[in-house]
Design an enzyme around this catalytic site. Structure first.
Site, PDB file in Angstrom:
ATOM      1  N   GLU A  85      -5.912   6.551  -1.800  1.00  0.00           N
ATOM      2  CA  GLU A  85      -5.871   5.427  -0.866  1.00  0.00           C
ATOM      3  C   GLU A  85      -6.426   4.158  -1.508  1.00  0.00           C
ATOM      4  O   GLU A  85      -5.936   3.053  -1.239  1.00  0.00           O
ATOM      5  CB  GLU A  85      -6.658   5.762   0.405  1.00  0.00           C
ATOM      6  CG  GLU A  85      -6.120   6.956   1.178  1.00  0.00           C
ATOM      7  CD  GLU A  85      -4.719   6.723   1.718  1.00  0.00           C
ATOM      8  OE1 GLU A  85      -4.324   5.546   1.884  1.00  0.00           O
ATOM      9  OE2 GLU A  85      -4.018   7.713   1.981  1.00  0.00           O
ATOM     10  N   HIS A  97       1.611   4.172  -3.024  1.00  0.00           N
ATOM     11  CA  HIS A  97       1.354   5.611  -2.895  1.00  0.00           C
ATOM     12  C   HIS A  97       2.342   6.436  -3.722  1.00  0.00           C
ATOM     13  O   HIS A  97       2.025   7.557  -4.138  1.00  0.00           O
ATOM     14  CB  HIS A  97       1.442   6.045  -1.432  1.00  0.00           C
ATOM     15  CG  HIS A  97       0.127   6.010  -0.715  1.00  0.00           C
ATOM     16  ND1 HIS A  97      -1.036   6.481  -1.279  1.00  0.00           N
ATOM     17  CD2 HIS A  97      -0.206   5.583   0.534  1.00  0.00           C
ATOM     18  CE1 HIS A  97      -2.032   6.336  -0.417  1.00  0.00           C
ATOM     19  NE2 HIS A  97      -1.563   5.784   0.678  1.00  0.00           N
ATOM     20  N   HIS A 127       0.837  -1.202   0.000  1.00  0.00           N
ATOM     21  CA  HIS A 127       0.000   0.000   0.000  1.00  0.00           C
ATOM     22  C   HIS A 127       0.873   1.254   0.000  1.00  0.00           C
ATOM     23  O   HIS A 127       0.673   2.156  -0.832  1.00  0.00           O
ATOM     24  CB  HIS A 127      -0.901  -0.036   1.234  1.00  0.00           C
ATOM     25  CG  HIS A 127      -1.676   1.220   1.497  1.00  0.00           C
ATOM     26  ND1 HIS A 127      -3.006   1.362   1.171  1.00  0.00           N
ATOM     27  CD2 HIS A 127      -1.315   2.391   2.078  1.00  0.00           C
ATOM     28  CE1 HIS A 127      -3.421   2.563   1.521  1.00  0.00           C
ATOM     29  NE2 HIS A 127      -2.415   3.205   2.082  1.00  0.00           N
ATOM     30  N   GLU A 128       1.834   1.309   0.931  1.00  0.00           N
ATOM     31  CA  GLU A 128       2.663   2.514   1.014  1.00  0.00           C
ATOM     32  C   GLU A 128       3.531   2.679  -0.227  1.00  0.00           C
ATOM     33  O   GLU A 128       3.715   3.791  -0.727  1.00  0.00           O
ATOM     34  CB  GLU A 128       3.526   2.476   2.278  1.00  0.00           C
ATOM     35  CG  GLU A 128       2.737   2.426   3.582  1.00  0.00           C
ATOM     36  CD  GLU A 128       1.727   3.547   3.729  1.00  0.00           C
ATOM     37  OE1 GLU A 128       1.856   4.583   3.054  1.00  0.00           O
ATOM     38  OE2 GLU A 128       0.787   3.391   4.524  1.00  0.00           O
ATOM     39  N   ASP A 141      -4.535   0.677  -1.950  1.00  0.00           N
ATOM     40  CA  ASP A 141      -5.065  -0.605  -1.461  1.00  0.00           C
ATOM     41  C   ASP A 141      -5.033  -1.658  -2.563  1.00  0.00           C
ATOM     42  O   ASP A 141      -4.645  -2.811  -2.335  1.00  0.00           O
ATOM     43  CB  ASP A 141      -6.502  -0.431  -0.959  1.00  0.00           C
ATOM     44  CG  ASP A 141      -6.577   0.177   0.434  1.00  0.00           C
ATOM     45  OD1 ASP A 141      -5.536   0.273   1.104  1.00  0.00           O
ATOM     46  OD2 ASP A 141      -7.690   0.561   0.851  1.00  0.00           O
TER      47      ASP A 141
END
Length: 700
Positions: free
Chosen positions: A599, A542, A538-539, A603
């Protein structure tokens, strides 16, 4: 900063713990048998049957009466949802975040209580012990009443001109109290190697500018309750009843005017839109009433030559308010802003009244006990001092090594993914891979601990809180004009969260989150990757979501996309936006697909990258596990879902949908999985079922 919250192994033998043989757990599913993917007899290692608990999953959390192909979140979490009650002092309860946070909170409580009792303590122990003890001394806090902020309130009540307003605002900004707007030292989006002054919109007491500007029933009702709350607070601050009533109405009117010139949350997600460098001379022209030379000098940054305004129209509009709003209205507004910012450090009547607004907004049933509030306050004020004993006692080296391996494996998976994309040309692929190669990660705790150069008085909590706010503001402003420190942390290590910073191009995973059920050295690889691996993915994603993709690997806001490929990327993100805009966390309350887009992309990318990494790490394993009848692929997806089992109060869910960039937990499970072909294959979901739609969104 892009966070995980509502906020990831190698084939090391330690991570395979729990994969030995055991009696298999029977499956009883009134909706029909749970589909599994059988391993061909001539391919792959033989299966070993074990229990769900032995690999790190919770069998009791399941609801096997639900068809996983219709609603996987309810299948994976239904049992937990039925058996779990939200604590009365919480607005939401998430199986992963909340349970870890509860453990960490108790650990910090022990650390701070021990520090407060220590004989001949070292300076670090003494400072955190004294801060916590002062906060816990409720009798002394109550006896002090409004004393800690009375000089500021007295000044606010005497404001008689725009000059008085700006003088008080300047002093308050130096103390870390921010009426009207906010100032800090932040990275320059145009040159990520330097820190610049950034001026941002602010000055509102409600959670979002839309609550002031919209006329739906919920907003109108909240405004009425807010005015009553402000009135009660101002009476506590010493205003007569009639004066407080008029003052509260004036506060709402002025804050409404401020809201009207403020950008929406969606507008603030545009990195280019919030990057507007102006010179000191230009700033003086756009907002001539504010004495900027005096302001910068008072804050110790008189040599600032330019600043970034996140919204030029906001500061132009603010200047008009300074000249048009009457002094008595400014008196009320500034008094309110001082009291609002400080209420939780004052006597019980202020604390209780501040809680009443939070209770209305989040549906809380009761105030947190004082020790919890004091743990949070001490961590907020002295985070990296409190973190040192926490890390020493509660963060094992195994967790850090495993997280590093997860990052490396997931980074490799992203590289493989980029190379295989059929919609991206070779030039853009090279630039994406170049950005990936420069991405750094910080795990556990900072390499160098921060110091906190302010005095702590064991007898005055209010004084300590004011000192902490002033110190932090001075620290932030002192960075202006200096090189960027890429090793600086923006979260306290005990925090249960993680984040990606687009300008530093790094991911940060605090010690607080590297714990069960996100990560457990005793859990199987597929379970750890479904939980913490998804967080890492997830990070990392980003860095390539709709916002992060606008920054190059060096942290600068610059376009590295070939034009045609950039348009294809936008079309793919539009698919995600439209999909999530149909989701309803409450009947009639839909998610904002534009607000949550980054976000949601993260995900979706996170689950795919973690799955690829898990498969790679299990390649060549001596055996495959079947836990409670579930294959390893199924265990991976169950681990992901069970990390996000959550219950929320309706008030919180409604506020979250309107203001939070993250989707509600249910949609952080089902949303990515309906776009993941490997999930449909793992659970044999036929095309056309809710969890296997004919149209899937795919970005990375």
């Amino acid at each position: 900063m892009r966070t995980l919250s509502l906020a990831f192994a190698s084939v090391a033998m330690s991570l395979l713990a729990g994969c030995g043989s055991a009696t298999p757990e029977p499956i009883t599913n009134t909706a029909g048998p749970v589909p599994t993917v059988a391993l061909p007899a001539d391919k792959g290692p033989p299966p070993v049957e074990v229990t769900l608990e032995s690999v790190g999953l919770d069998g009791a959390a399941l609801d096997k009466s639900v068809d996983p192909c219709k609603d996987f979140y309810s299948f994976a979490c239904g049992g937990w949802l039925k058996s779990t009650e939200i604590p009365s002092d919480e607005a939401t309860w998430v199986r992963s975040f909340s349970e870890i946070d509860k453990r960490n909170e108790l650990a910090l409580k022990t650390i701070l209580e021990d520090a407060g009792k220590a004989k001949n303590p070292d300076p670090t122990t003494k400072k955190i012990g004294d801060y916590y003890a002062a906060c816990m001394d409720e009798a002394a806090v109550d006896a002090a009443g409004i004393t800690p902020i009375k000089p500021l309130v007295d000044r606010a009540r005497k404001v008689s001109s725009a000059k008085d307003v700006t003088a008080l605002v300047t002093d308050l900004h130096g103390k870390g109290i921010f009426p009207l707007f906010w100032i800090s030292g932040e990275q320059d989006p145009g040159d990520a190697t330097r820190v610049i002054a950034t001026l941002d919109q602010g000055g509102l007491g409600l959670p979002d500018r839309d609550y002031y500007t919209k006329d739906d029933d919920d907003s109108k009702k909240l405004r009425a309750e807010y005015v009553a709350h402000v009135e009660r607070m101002l009476k506590l601050a010493g205003l007569a009843e009639a004066d407080a009533k008029k003052a509260a109405a004036d506060v709402l009117a002025l804050e409404t005017d401020i809201a009207k010139i403020s950008k929406t949350r969606v507008e603030r997600r545009d990195p280019k839109g919030i990057y507007n460098m102006v010179s000191r001379a230009d700033l003086a022209k756009k907002a001539p009433t504010f004495p900027w030379d005096v302001y910068f000098k008072a804050l110790g940054i008189s040599d600032v030559k330019q600043a970034n305004l996140t919204s030029i129209p906001f500061f132009e509009g603010l200047d008009k308010l300074l000249t048009s709003v009457k002094p008595n209205v400014w008196q009320s507004y500034l008094t309110w802003q001082i009291v609002r910012a400080s209420a939780d450090e004052l006597s019980k009547p202020f604390v209780d009244e501040a809680f009443s607004l939070r209770a209305r907004l989040f549906g809380l049933k009761e105030q947190k006990p004082r020790w919890k509030r004091c743990v949070e306050a001490t961590d907020h004020a002295l985070g990296e001092l409190v973190a040192q004993p926490f890390v020493s006692r509660h963060f094992a080296g195994d967790s850090k090594r495993a997280a590093e391996q997860m990052v490396q494996e997931i980074s490799k998976a992203f590289g493989v993914r980029v190379k295989s994309l059929d919609w991206m040309d070779e030039k853009t692929k090279e630039r994406a891979l170049a950005k990936l190669s420069t991405m750094a990660y910080l795990i556990g705790y900072p390499a160098k601990w921060r110091s906190y150069d302010f005095e702590v008085d064991r007898k005055s909590y209010g004084k300590n809180a004011m000192a902490a706010g002033a110190f932090e503001q001075k620290r932030r402003l002192a960075k202006i004009g200096k090189p960027v420190d890429r090793e600086e942390w923006q979260m306290s290590p005990p925090m249960v969260n993680a984040y990606y910073d687009a300008q530093k191009n790094h991911m940060v995973f605090p010690a607080g989150i590297l714990q069960p059920p996100f990560y457990d050295v005793k859990s199987a690889i597929q379970v750890n990757l479904g939980g913490m691996g998804m967080v890492v993915g997830h990070e990392l994603t980003h860095g390539f979501d709709d916002e992060g993709s606008q920054y190059a690997g060096n942290g600068n806001l610059e376009n590295w996309w070939e034009p045609a490929v950039g348009e294809l990327f936008k079309k793919k993100t539009t698919c995600v936006e439209e999909q999530y805009s149909t989701y309803e966390p409450l009947p009639g309350v839909k998610l904002n697909g534009k607000l949550t887009l980054g976000e949601n992309i993260a995900d979706l990318g996170g689950i795919k990258l973690a799955f690829m990494a898990y498969r790679e790490m299990r390649k060549g394993a001596a055996n495959m596990t079947v836990a409670g009848g579930f294959t390893e692929d199924q265990q991976f997806f169950l681990a992901h879902a069970q990390a996000w089992c959550a219950k929320s109060r309706d008030e919180y869910a409604r506020l979250h949908a309107k203001t939070n960039t993250h989707s509600a937990p249910r949609f952080r499970v089902n949303g990515p999985l309906v776009n993941t072909p490997e999930f449909a294959q793992a659970f044999s979901c036929a095309e056309g079922t809710p969890m296997h739609p004919a149209k899937m969104c795919s970005v990375w």
